[in-house]
Each structure stands twice: as C-alpha cells, then as structure tokens.
Design an enzyme around this catalytic site. Structure first.
Site, short mmCIF file in Angstrom:
data_model
loop_
_atom_site.label_atom_id
_atom_site.label_comp_id
_atom_site.label_asym_id
_atom_site.label_seq_id
_atom_site.Cartn_x
_atom_site.Cartn_y
_atom_site.Cartn_z
N HIS A 18 -26.61 40.01 -53.35
CA HIS A 18 -27.72 40.88 -52.95
C HIS A 18 -28.66 41.13 -54.13
CE1 HIS A 18 -25.83 44.19 -55.04
NE2 HIS A 18 -24.75 44.15 -54.27
N HIS A 21 -27.25 41.54 -57.76
CA HIS A 21 -26.83 40.31 -58.43
C HIS A 21 -28.07 39.50 -58.83
CE1 HIS A 21 -23.60 41.12 -55.33
NE2 HIS A 21 -22.98 41.33 -56.48
N CYS A 126 -6.14 51.47 -58.61
CA CYS A 126 -7.16 51.38 -57.57
C CYS A 126 -7.36 49.90 -57.23
CB CYS A 126 -8.49 51.98 -58.03
SG CYS A 126 -9.82 51.61 -56.86
N CYS A 129 -11.03 48.59 -57.75
CA CYS A 129 -11.42 48.28 -59.13
C CYS A 129 -10.47 47.29 -59.77
CB CYS A 129 -11.41 49.52 -60.00
SG CYS A 129 -12.47 50.83 -59.43
N CYS A 143 -10.32 57.79 -57.31
CA CYS A 143 -10.99 56.81 -58.16
C CYS A 143 -12.46 57.19 -58.28
CB CYS A 143 -10.85 55.41 -57.53
SG CYS A 143 -12.11 54.26 -58.11
N HIS A 146 -14.69 54.45 -56.31
CA HIS A 146 -14.53 54.25 -54.86
C HIS A 146 -14.24 55.52 -54.08
CE1 HIS A 146 -13.92 50.19 -56.49
NE2 HIS A 146 -14.48 49.81 -55.37
N LYS A 298 -27.19 54.39 -53.46
CA LYS A 298 -26.60 53.11 -53.82
C LYS A 298 -26.69 52.16 -52.63
CE LYS A 298 -22.56 51.82 -56.29
NZ LYS A 298 -21.24 52.04 -56.75
N LYS A 301 -23.11 48.12 -47.82
CA LYS A 301 -23.10 47.42 -46.55
C LYS A 301 -23.04 48.44 -45.40
CE LYS A 301 -21.07 43.32 -44.77
NZ LYS A 301 -19.92 42.49 -44.69
N1 MSP Z 1 -16.51 40.19 -61.39
C1 MSP Z 1 -16.96 41.32 -62.13
C2 MSP Z 1 -17.65 40.89 -63.40
C3 MSP Z 1 -16.82 40.07 -64.32
S1 MSP Z 1 -17.72 39.55 -65.69
C4 MSP Z 1 -16.62 38.94 -66.70
C5 MSP Z 1 -17.94 42.12 -61.27
N2 MSP Z 1 -18.54 41.47 -60.28
S2 MSP Z 1 -19.63 42.12 -59.28
O1 MSP Z 1 -19.87 41.16 -58.26
O2 MSP Z 1 -19.22 43.41 -58.84
O3 MSP Z 1 -20.94 42.21 -60.09
C6 MSP Z 1 -21.31 43.37 -60.78
C7 MSP Z 1 -22.67 43.11 -61.37
O4 MSP Z 1 -23.62 42.80 -60.32
C8 MSP Z 1 -23.29 44.28 -62.09
O5 MSP Z 1 -22.80 44.47 -63.38
C9 MSP Z 1 -24.75 43.87 -62.06
O6 MSP Z 1 -24.96 42.82 -62.94
C10 MSP Z 1 -24.88 43.35 -60.63
N3 MSP Z 1 -25.17 44.43 -59.69
C11 MSP Z 1 -24.48 44.72 -58.55
N4 MSP Z 1 -25.11 45.75 -57.91
C12 MSP Z 1 -26.18 46.15 -58.61
C13 MSP Z 1 -27.25 47.05 -58.38
N5 MSP Z 1 -27.31 47.82 -57.32
N6 MSP Z 1 -28.25 47.08 -59.28
C14 MSP Z 1 -28.28 46.26 -60.36
N7 MSP Z 1 -27.30 45.39 -60.60
C15 MSP Z 1 -26.16 45.42 -59.86
O7 MSP Z 1 -18.14 43.28 -61.59
#
Ligand code: MSP
Length: 650
Positions: A18, A21, A126, A129, A143, A146, A298, A301
């Site tokens: 989304h 990412h 958790c 996490c 947590c 969550h 935030k 979904k």
């Molecule tokens: N798999 C772990 C990361 C491991 S790195 C060695 C993880 N994955 S995640 O899919 O949850 O991705 C988290 C990252 O996605 C955040 O740190 C950020 O880069 C991005 N984002 C997810 N939601 C976000 C927002 N709402 N806003 C900005 N970035 C965010 O954690």
C-alpha cells in the site's frame, strides 16, 4: 567514485502493498537517483520478509502452503515496483537459499564468539509483532502496537547477548550525532538505552512451535527468530556469508537504511549490536520517517482507508505522485494523505509554477525566435539575481537531500521557480518584442532557459521522467556522468545557441478536486480531468424508455466475489466491500445496502458489478464500481452468477 547503498525494509508478505510501502520505496529510489546524479555509484535494495508465525497464519487462512502464499504476495510487491518504475538493483527474499546461508553464517559467527547462549525464557509474546514484550513495555497488559493481549510463553531458547553491547551502542550514538536521524528518533533510541535496561534477545523458536524459518546451524530443533533473519538481508544481499565473493559487500557496505518509526527498535538496537558482535562495521545512517495517515487515522484494512499507490500514480501521474509524497511529508513526521492535498500540490507547484514557467517560456521562444535558443547578451542585475537564486537553491537542495530533508529541499527549489515567473512578468518580453529590443529579449529568454535547465536536472531524483522531458524540451539529452553536477553548479551556460527547442510544453495537467457524493454525472478521463456527460438526445427511443444496443455495450458488467464486507465507518446506510473481479488487487466498492444485509452474510457471495463507473467518493471512501441488486416489494437480492471472477457479462 564513491559508492552509496540504500535499502528499504523488506516488507512482510502477509498484506498487500500500500501507500506506506510505496512511500519508503519511492524515497529509496529518489535517494539512489540523487546519488547517481551527484556522481556516486549507487545501489538500491528492496525485497520481502517471508518467514515467521504471521506468514504461516496468513497462508493457512487462504488454504495455501507458506511457500505458495509468499510467492504470490512477493510477486505483487515486485509487480508494483515495476509499475512505479522503481530503479532497484536487487530484490531479496528471505526464502532465497543464499540468504539462508548468510543468516546461518552470521549466527555461527556470533555463536563461536560466545555471544549466543541457551537458556529458559518466559515472556509475553505478541504474535502480531513476532516478539516477546517485557512487563514494562506492555500498555495496560496489552501489546502497544496491536492492542491485543499477548500470550505468556515459557520455553528453552537461544539468546543473543545484546545487553553486553548496550554501553558501546549508547556511546556510538552519542559520538555520531546523525547515525540515527532525524534527531527525535536518535533520542528515542537513547531513551531505550537509559539505565541498565537492555535485555538479551531471544533469537530462536523451537521447531515444535514454528517450522517456517531458517534452521539454526548449531541446533536443528530450532529455527531463527524472524527479526534476526530479516535484518541480515542487508548484508546477505551483498553476498556476505554466502558466496565467497565479497566484492559487492566490500564496495557497498555500510548501508544507508530507510525505515518508518514502527521498526525503530530492531534497526536502532538489534541490528547495530548484531553487527558489532559479528565484528562487522555498522550502517552509515538509519533514516527514520513517520507514517502516512488518512484523515489523521492509521491506514487499516478494516477501516477501508488503505490508499492504493498504483491507482494514485496512474490517475495523477507517477511523477506528480512522487513529488507530492516527497514534498508533503516532512521526513520524520507523520503526514496526511488525501486526494485533495495531492491535487492542491499538483495544481499549485507543478501546474501553476513549474509547468506554467516552461509553457510560457517555450511558447514565447517559438513566437519570437522560431523555436531556436537565442544568445545570451550582457547581463543586468535582474538577470544576475536569477542565476544567483538558482545556484543558491541548487547548493541548498543538494545539502538538504543528503540530510534526507526532502520537503525542505523541494521547497527551496521552488523559490527560484516562482522568482522566474515574476521575472517574466517584470521583464515583459512581449513589450521588448513590440519595441524591437531583440537583443534584450534574447537575453531574457536565454537567462530563463539556462536556469530552467538547471532546475530540470536537479529534479531528476524526484521526477525522473518529467526531468528528462523538460531537458528534451530545452534541446538536451539527459546523460548521467560523474562531472554533471559539478558542471551544473559551476558553469553558467549549458544550452547551445541556435539549437531547436520545443515550441510548447504541457507537463502537468491541472485536476479538479474530487466531488463529494455528487451524482454520477461526471466522467473521469485518463488525465483525471472531469467532463460533463452530454445531455441525452431525446429521440423516439428515449421517449419510449428504450436504449441503443451501443449504449448497453458501454456497460462493463463483471462477475466478482465479495472478499470482505463491513459497515462504512461514517454512514449507517453504506457498506464497504473488497470485491475480487479477477484483477491484480480487489476493488473497494461502497454500496447503500446496509439496511438489507448484514456484512458477515455477504462475505464469499458472488455478485455482478458495474466495473467502468468513474471512482466516486462516498462519505470519504472512494468506490470503484457498483454492486448490482434486484428489488421486489422492498426485498433486495444480489445478482448471483456461477461464472468465474472477472467474467464479462454481455
Ligand atoms: N518485515 C519487517 C521489516 C524487516 S526489515 C529487516 C516489516 N515489514 S512491513 O511490511 O510491516 O513494513 C514496514 C514498513 O513499511 C515501515 O517501516 C515503512 O517503511 C512502511 N510503511 C508501512 N505503513 C506505513 C505508513 N502508513 N506510512 C509510511 N510508511 C509505512 O516491518
């Protein structure tokens, strides 16, 4: 040539990609392009994090094996990056054999050093996490991420002696003021290290509980904790511990990491201590950004407010979308996403300021100099001011970009752009033309063109395609070379007198703000411009209520399955659906049928959808289609079909 290595987090494959990412990945792409622009050998890594409980649970929910499941979602991330034209060099998956070898090598190295031991541990775990929480970290027993009650688990496991490195890490952060940046996150990590608080890190999971992971090299009854596995990706991708060939590692490590605030602790504490224990150099910077929120909430979904970056970039233009993301989020703070904010930014900065400057100057040049670049004459103080303002903004832009302060970098670059528009007004080329002052007219146009060229080059990291287009409109082909930026900053003249340039420029079309709950009399074309439907012709057939076959053919009716259904958060009569129409991603559809159905009874039902209606906002949520229903005597039914999803009804 100096080298530069930027990484994104590797994303979990339990959810579809989304806006969040996409933001981090676009920033990483912009950083890579920036470093290439200033002459570095830049490399970018992204990928997917595929082990752990979470993934197993998500796969089971979809009746798939973990491998089958992770292959599917990992490919969705890769496909999105392709559509967003992300220029990454490598896409790593933690299920890659080479990565597994690397993780085992790292574990073995730290184990051999005596920094991994076997012990009993009881803690609040958790599953969301995938980590244990200490009593202190829980908020009201829940947590903090969550808001769910963790499970108390007691078992024998392997531990990494993280506590041993607490003082070293604290001192390292104190000695290197921008190791973690912006400062607020540095302070957060320092606060985590206050007192003797750092515990050892449990780095294993017994296979009896979880099999989906990398086996510990020193105990085949355990797999590696997912965070230990995941963090190692940043070096395994460079061949460390898996290939025998360390050339990439030697060239590019240490990295410049990019993450959001949600994963500050693993990156700010686990990772540097792991590297230290393995006698490897720590990363160069940890760059931490905030969250994109939707209406201050935030994205989630269940709230149905998850922003689809593919839709936004297709609808508003990829470069405009990138510009907005980098300009509207102050790196480090949260920012609010809305189509209104995006449109405001596009219309004011891109259409009015930058686009308008290009279109005015190029069309004047076509009119006054037959589209050929005129000669620069003697410069006046006003001309000097334009050069000075662009040079000054360029220096600041480069510095701010290095400090990951993208919004300030762009804001600063817009000062000379606005100044140039004012310069056009004050120099009034049309009057110079009328008065026959051709030499002065030539000089004014050339001053503008030279400085527009500099702006165009500087914008490459943020808007790569538009940058190349702007340069092409000024008769220049964009070729990256190591001296490009030095030339740009030190030379005044870059264009060739007499060269043919474009006679017009329409870089960034304006957009209308989305209409809130307007009747469906508005169609959206590809550029997102809205136009009124022509008034219907009143001929014989329309009077009789008949339509032409061609009118019927305009309808794109498709079969789909409702994947999720829930009450609209802001409207009693509306339901929000995710409907699978056989496309890449399910569509969000909002429908006014809440009085007739309970959301739970609709999940899994087949429906018929009008798939080619323009997106329409209903109480803040955008609906991408309409679910057809049939009504008799106040009783509403859904139109059912046994055809496969995506089948077209004709
Ligand atoms: N798999 C772990 C990361 C491991 S790195 C060695 C993880 N994955 S995640 O899919 O949850 O991705 C988290 C990252 O996605 C955040 O740190 C950020 O880069 C991005 N984002 C997810 N939601 C976000 C927002 N709402 N806003 C900005 N970035 C965010 O954690």
């Amino acid at each position: 040539m100096s080298s530069f290595y930027v990484t994104t987090p590797i994303y979990y494959v339990n959810a579809r990609p989304h806006l969040g990412h996409a933001y981090t990945t676009i920033v990483a792409d912009a950083m890579k392009r920036f470093y290439r622009l200033i002459g570095a050998d830049a490399r970018m890594l992204t990928g997917t994090d595929e082990h752990g409980d979470k993934i197993v649970k998500a796969a089971t929910k979809e009746n798939k094996s973990p491998k089958e499941f992770v292959d599917g979602i990992s490919a969705e991330f890769a496909a999105l990056w392709k559509d967003l034209k992300i220029d990454y060099d490598q896409f790593i998956r933690t299920t890659d054999e080479n990565h597994k070898k690397s993780v085992q090598a790292l574990l073995q190295r730290i184990y051999d050093k005596g920094d991994i031991y076997y012990g009993e541990y009881g803690g609040h775990y958790c599953f969301g996490c995938e980590r244990f929480y200490t009593e202190k970290e829980l908020e009201d027993g829940l947590c903090p991420q969550h808001k769910t009650k963790p499970e108390y688990i007691s078992e024998k496991n392997y531990f990494f002696k993280m506590s041993k490195y607490q003082e070293w890490l604290k001192q390292y952060i104190l000695d290197n003021s921008d190791f973690i940046r912006p400062e607020r996150y540095r302070n957060e990590v320092l606060a985590m290290l206050e007192g003797n608080v750092l515990e050892d890190l449990c780095i294993s999971r017994p296979k009896s509980r979880l099999e989906w992971g990398i086996e510990l090299p020193f105990d085949k009854d355990y797999v590696c904790y997912v965070w230990f596995d995941a963090l190692a990706n940043y070096i395994s991708a460079l061949g460390w511990g898996n290939s025998g060939d360390l050339s990439l590692y030697e060239k590019y490590w240490p990295a410049e990491h990019l993450v959001a605030k949600d994963i500050l602790k693993p990156h700010g504490i686990f990772w540097p201590t792991m590297l230290k224990a393995a006698d490897l150099p720590v990363y160069r910077h940890l760059n931490v950004h905030g969250y994109w929120l939707v209406k201050d909430t935030k994205m989630s979904k269940s709230l149905g407010n998850v922003v689809d970056p593919r839709f936004a970039s297709e609808h508003f233009g990829l470069d405009a979308f990138r510009y907005f993301l980098l300009r509207d989020m102050h790196f480090g703070s949260d920012a609010s996403y809305s189509e209104e904010a995006l449109i405001t930014r596009i219309n004011s900065d891109l259409s009015n300021d930058l686009g308008n400057l290009f279109s005015r100057v190029l069309s004047m040049n076509a009119k006054y100099f037959e589209g050929q670049i005129p000669a620069l004459g003697d410069l006046t103080a006003d001309d000097e001011q334009i050069f000075a303002s662009v040079d000054n903004a360029a220096q600041n832009y480069i510095q701010l970009f290095k400090e990951v302060r993208f919004s300030y970098a762009l804001d600063g670059l817009w000062e000379p752009i606005r100044l140039m528009n004012k310069y056009v007004d004050s120099q009034a080329p049309w009057t110079l033309y009328k008065e026959g002052k051709t030499e002065r007219l030539a000089c004014v146009i050339r001053v503008l063109m030279e400085n527009m060229y500099k702006i165009a080059v500087l914008l490459y990291p943020v808007m790569p395609e538009s940058s190349e287009k702007m340069q092409a409109q000024l008769g220049k082909e964009f070729i990256l070379h190591t001296k490009l930026i030095d030339d740009l900053l030190t030379c005044r003249v870059h264009l060739r007198t007499g060269a043919a340039v474009s006679g017009a420029s329409n870089l960034f079309p304006r957009f209308e703000k989305p209409a809130e709950e307007k009747p469906a009399d508005i169609k959206t074309n590809k550029q997102g411009k809205q136009k009124k439907e022509p008034a219907p012709k009143t001929d014989d057939n329309t009077e009789k209520g008949l339509i032409e076959f061609a009118d019927f053919q305009k309808l794109d009716l498709r079969v789909g399955t409702i994947l999720a259904a829930e009450q609209h958060p802001d409207a009693d009569k509306l339901l929000r659906f995710d409907v699978d129409l056989g496309e890449d991603t399910p569509r969000q559809i909002i429908s006014g049928i809440a009085e007739h159905f309970k959301p739970s009874e609709l999940v899994g039902r087949k429906v018929v959808v009008v798939a080619n209606l323009p997106p329409r906002k209903l109480r803040g949520l955008v609906s991408h289609g309409m679910i057809l229903t049939a009504e008799k005597e106040d009783h509403l039914s859904l139109l059912d079909s046994s055809a496969p999803n995506g089948a077209k009804i004709s």
